[in-house]
Write a protein that holds these residues in place. Structure first.
Motif, PDB file in Angstrom:
ATOM      1  N   LEU A  12       7.642  42.912  33.834  1.00 18.61           N
ATOM      2  CA  LEU A  12       7.220  42.254  35.080  1.00 18.61           C
ATOM      3  C   LEU A  12       5.700  42.355  35.292  1.00 18.61           C
ATOM      4  O   LEU A  12       5.049  41.327  35.528  1.00 18.61           O
ATOM      5  N   PRO A  13       5.087  43.564  35.192  1.00 21.04           N
ATOM      6  CA  PRO A  13       3.620  43.599  35.321  1.00 21.04           C
ATOM      7  C   PRO A  13       2.908  42.795  34.235  1.00 21.04           C
ATOM      8  O   PRO A  13       1.890  42.158  34.498  1.00 21.04           O
ATOM      9  N   VAL A  51      11.685  45.960  34.210  1.00 25.40           N
ATOM     10  CA  VAL A  51      11.054  45.931  35.534  1.00 25.40           C
ATOM     11  C   VAL A  51       9.679  46.606  35.486  1.00 25.40           C
ATOM     12  O   VAL A  51       8.720  46.136  36.103  1.00 25.40           O
ATOM     13  N   GLY A  52       9.570  47.689  34.744  1.00 23.90           N
ATOM     14  CA  GLY A  52       8.340  48.480  34.763  1.00 23.90           C
ATOM     15  C   GLY A  52       7.275  48.024  33.798  1.00 23.90           C
ATOM     16  O   GLY A  52       6.094  48.362  33.971  1.00 23.90           O
ATOM     17  N   PHE A  53       7.649  47.250  32.778  1.00 27.06           N
ATOM     18  CA  PHE A  53       6.625  46.797  31.836  1.00 27.06           C
ATOM     19  C   PHE A  53       6.544  45.273  31.748  1.00 27.06           C
ATOM     20  O   PHE A  53       5.458  44.696  31.846  1.00 27.06           O
ATOM     21  N   TYR A  56       3.275  39.085  35.064  1.00 26.48           N
ATOM     22  CA  TYR A  56       2.474  38.811  36.266  1.00 26.48           C
ATOM     23  C   TYR A  56       0.992  38.760  35.895  1.00 26.48           C
ATOM     24  O   TYR A  56       0.276  37.828  36.277  1.00 26.48           O
ATOM     25  N   VAL A  63      17.250  52.693  30.603  1.00 25.58           N
ATOM     26  CA  VAL A  63      15.896  52.670  30.017  1.00 25.58           C
ATOM     27  C   VAL A  63      15.480  51.215  29.752  1.00 25.58           C
ATOM     28  O   VAL A  63      14.336  50.816  30.005  1.00 25.58           O
ATOM     29  N   ALA A 123      14.654  49.656  33.066  1.00 22.31           N
ATOM     30  CA  ALA A 123      13.368  50.195  33.540  1.00 22.31           C
ATOM     31  C   ALA A 123      12.206  49.555  32.776  1.00 22.31           C
ATOM     32  O   ALA A 123      11.134  49.319  33.343  1.00 22.31           O
ATOM     33  N   THR A 124      12.417  49.273  31.501  1.00 20.99           N
ATOM     34  CA  THR A 124      11.362  48.629  30.703  1.00 20.99           C
ATOM     35  C   THR A 124      11.132  47.199  31.174  1.00 20.99           C
ATOM     36  O   THR A 124       9.982  46.735  31.253  1.00 20.99           O
TER      37      THR A 124
END
Lengths: 440, 59
Positions: free
Chosen positions: A390-391, A386-388, A394, A380, A383-384
């Motif tokens: 990183l965006p 990479v999924g939160f 960016y 988890v 995933a946080t």
């Protein structure tokens, strides 16, 4: 000792203070590695960037970053979702107001160095084309928003840290020395910046083949690794004592594991490059060494030495392979290897906690029990990131780029950033470069 | 493509959060988390592809 409140015992404070004093060596090591891996025409600029980044990161963190991160057990903004509380951001005052007691101040001191170390990582990825002013502005955003947010979730009593008590996932997300909080956050920011900046001029030929742009000083790179080793030991020890409630008398294991993870990774990379290129590659071996230190950070207080060696070996295998894949197949021009070393090494280190971690009863008290579901908690966390994160990083850097362009002009890049931005070269007595790696 | 990749990354993360909130049993929860991570990997592939310089047009 309770992990939710830093221990105030004299021995713990003394041990943490001594360990924190070593952390600047990790920053110095990374700065030297990044500088050595660049070309001589950009070396003063790279070192100057690291200095400015450290100053900006510490200032930004103290001004507002700590207010979002806070300390475990401190006041926080909590939302209720499906009958459960989600602690998503701290509610501490700006400018460290009210932080006067010694354990808390020590933690802030350590954290200001951690955020500086994390902020130096993207300078390696954006080397040789990232403007100094833009670097400082990006660092202010990084240390004021991105880093504190994830650091609160993992180290400040946020929802990731409480996955154990709230959802029965082992002891919650565990990251003792900062594989995720420091290195993966820094590495992913480096990836976002490389996407925004693009590759260096001349890095890729017209037919799509990457060109080798050799490092200008292998001694800087290798000596930087030795400095980083000392700094990492301090980082891992202080993190274990201040953030995880580890007994200071058991910090010897952390030192041993840090050395084993870094050393085994360097040996593995040397073997891989020997097999791949017929000779061991110095700069890739240096990257492997740092990747081992990064991967070992999350788990070093909680694994036996044999596991630390295994973690290092895998990190040493991943580093050169991913550097090659990113450069040759995915058009990622990362001169410092920051993405492979820090982002991928950090993610491996976090997953390794879920595989090898064993927690003594006296550490991480109040964060759940047992080991069941620990790997899910680590997943988890990854995933946080990479999924939160990183965006988020960016988006913030893309927005900044609209107002303050990150990339230096074409002439500046050809001239070298030392002359273009600083007005003087790092090695004025010597002819330091030609345009052999620059396509007109 | 870039925006789609970034949105897909966030989708993967929301899938992971949903697994924590909605599911109680260990294995379904773990599988749902893995599915979220899988979506994030797809999103990363999309992002890398969209940022890669096409062959023959590299700088």
């Amino acid at each position: 000792m309770n992990a939710l409140t830093p221990s105030g015992s004299d021995l713990a404070l003394l041990c943490a203070t001594a360990a924190i004093l070593l952390i600047p060596l990790a920053i110095a090591g990374l700065a030297l590695i990044n500088t050595g891996l660049g070309r001589s025409r950009n070396s003063a600029h790279l070192m100057m960037s690291s200095l400015c980044v450290v100053g900006m990161a510490a200032a930004s963190y103290v001004i507002c970053g700590f207010a979002w991160q806070g300390l475990a057990g401190g006041s926080a903004r909590v939302i209720s979702l499906a009958g459960r509380n989600w602690n998503w951001i701290a509610k501490a005052p700006l400018f460290l107001q009210g932080v006067t007691a010694s354990p808390a101040l020590l933690t802030v001191w350590m954290q200001s160095l951690c955020v500086a170390l994390s902020a130096v990582i993207p300078t390696g990825a954006g080397a040789e084309r990232w403007r100094l002013g833009s670097t400082c502005a990006s660092t202010a955003i990084f240390s004021g928003i991105t880093y504190p947010l994830f650091a609160h979730w993992a180290w400040g009593g946020g929802w990731l840290a409480t996955l154990g008590t709230d959802y029965g996932l082992g002891r919650g997300f565990v990251d003792a020395g900062g594989s995720g909080v420091i290195h993966t956050v820094g590495g992913l920011t480096g990836l976002a910046l490389v996407w925004i900046l693009g590759s260096r001029r001349g890095k890729y030929t017209a037919d799509g083949m990457p060109t080798a742009i050799p490092a200008h000083n292998a001694v800087f790179v290798l000596f930087g690794c030795l400095l980083a080793w000392a700094g990492w030991t301090g980082l891992n020890v202080s993190g274990a004592v201040l953030l995880n409630g580890l007994d200071p008398r058991s910090t010897g294991l952390i030192g041993v594991n840090t050395t084993l993870a870094g050393g085994s990774a360097a040996l593995m990379t040397a073997i891989v490059t020997r097999v791949r290129f017929s000779r061991p590659d110095a700069s890739l071996t240096a990257n492997g060494w740092v990747a081992g230190l990064v991967a070992g950070s999350a788990a070093c207080p909680f694994v036996p030495p044999a596991a630390a060696i295994f973690i290092g070996l895998i990190a040493g295998l991943l580093a050169p392979l991913t550097i090659e894949i990113l450069e040759a197949r995915l058009s990622i021009d990362d001169p410092g290897g920051a993405i492979s070393v820090h982002a991928i090494g950090g993610i491996w280190g976090l997953l390794a906690v879920g595989i090898f971690g064993r927690f003594p009863a006296e550490v991480l008290v109040g964060r759940g029990s047992g080991f069941s579901g620990q790997w899910v908690a680590q997943l988890v966390g990854v995933a946080t990131l990479v999924g939160f994160i990183l965006p988020l990083t960016y988006g913030l850097n893309w927005l900044l780029n609209r107002f303050l362009p990150h990339r230096v002009t074409q002439d500046g890049e050809r001239q070298g950033l030392d002359l273009h931005e600083l007005g003087a070269g790092a090695y004025p007595e010597f002819v330091t470069h030609s345009d052999e790696f620059f396509q007109r | 493509m870039k925006i789609a990749g970034l949105l897909l990354l966030l989708t993967g993360w929301f899938l992971v959060l949903s697994a924590l909130v909605l599911l109680r049993a260990a294995w379904p929860q773990a599988l749902f988390v893995l599915a979220g991570v899988g979506v994030e990997l797809l999103a990363l592939a999309l992002l890398f592809r969209s940022h890669a310089i096409p062959r023959g047009r590299r700088q």
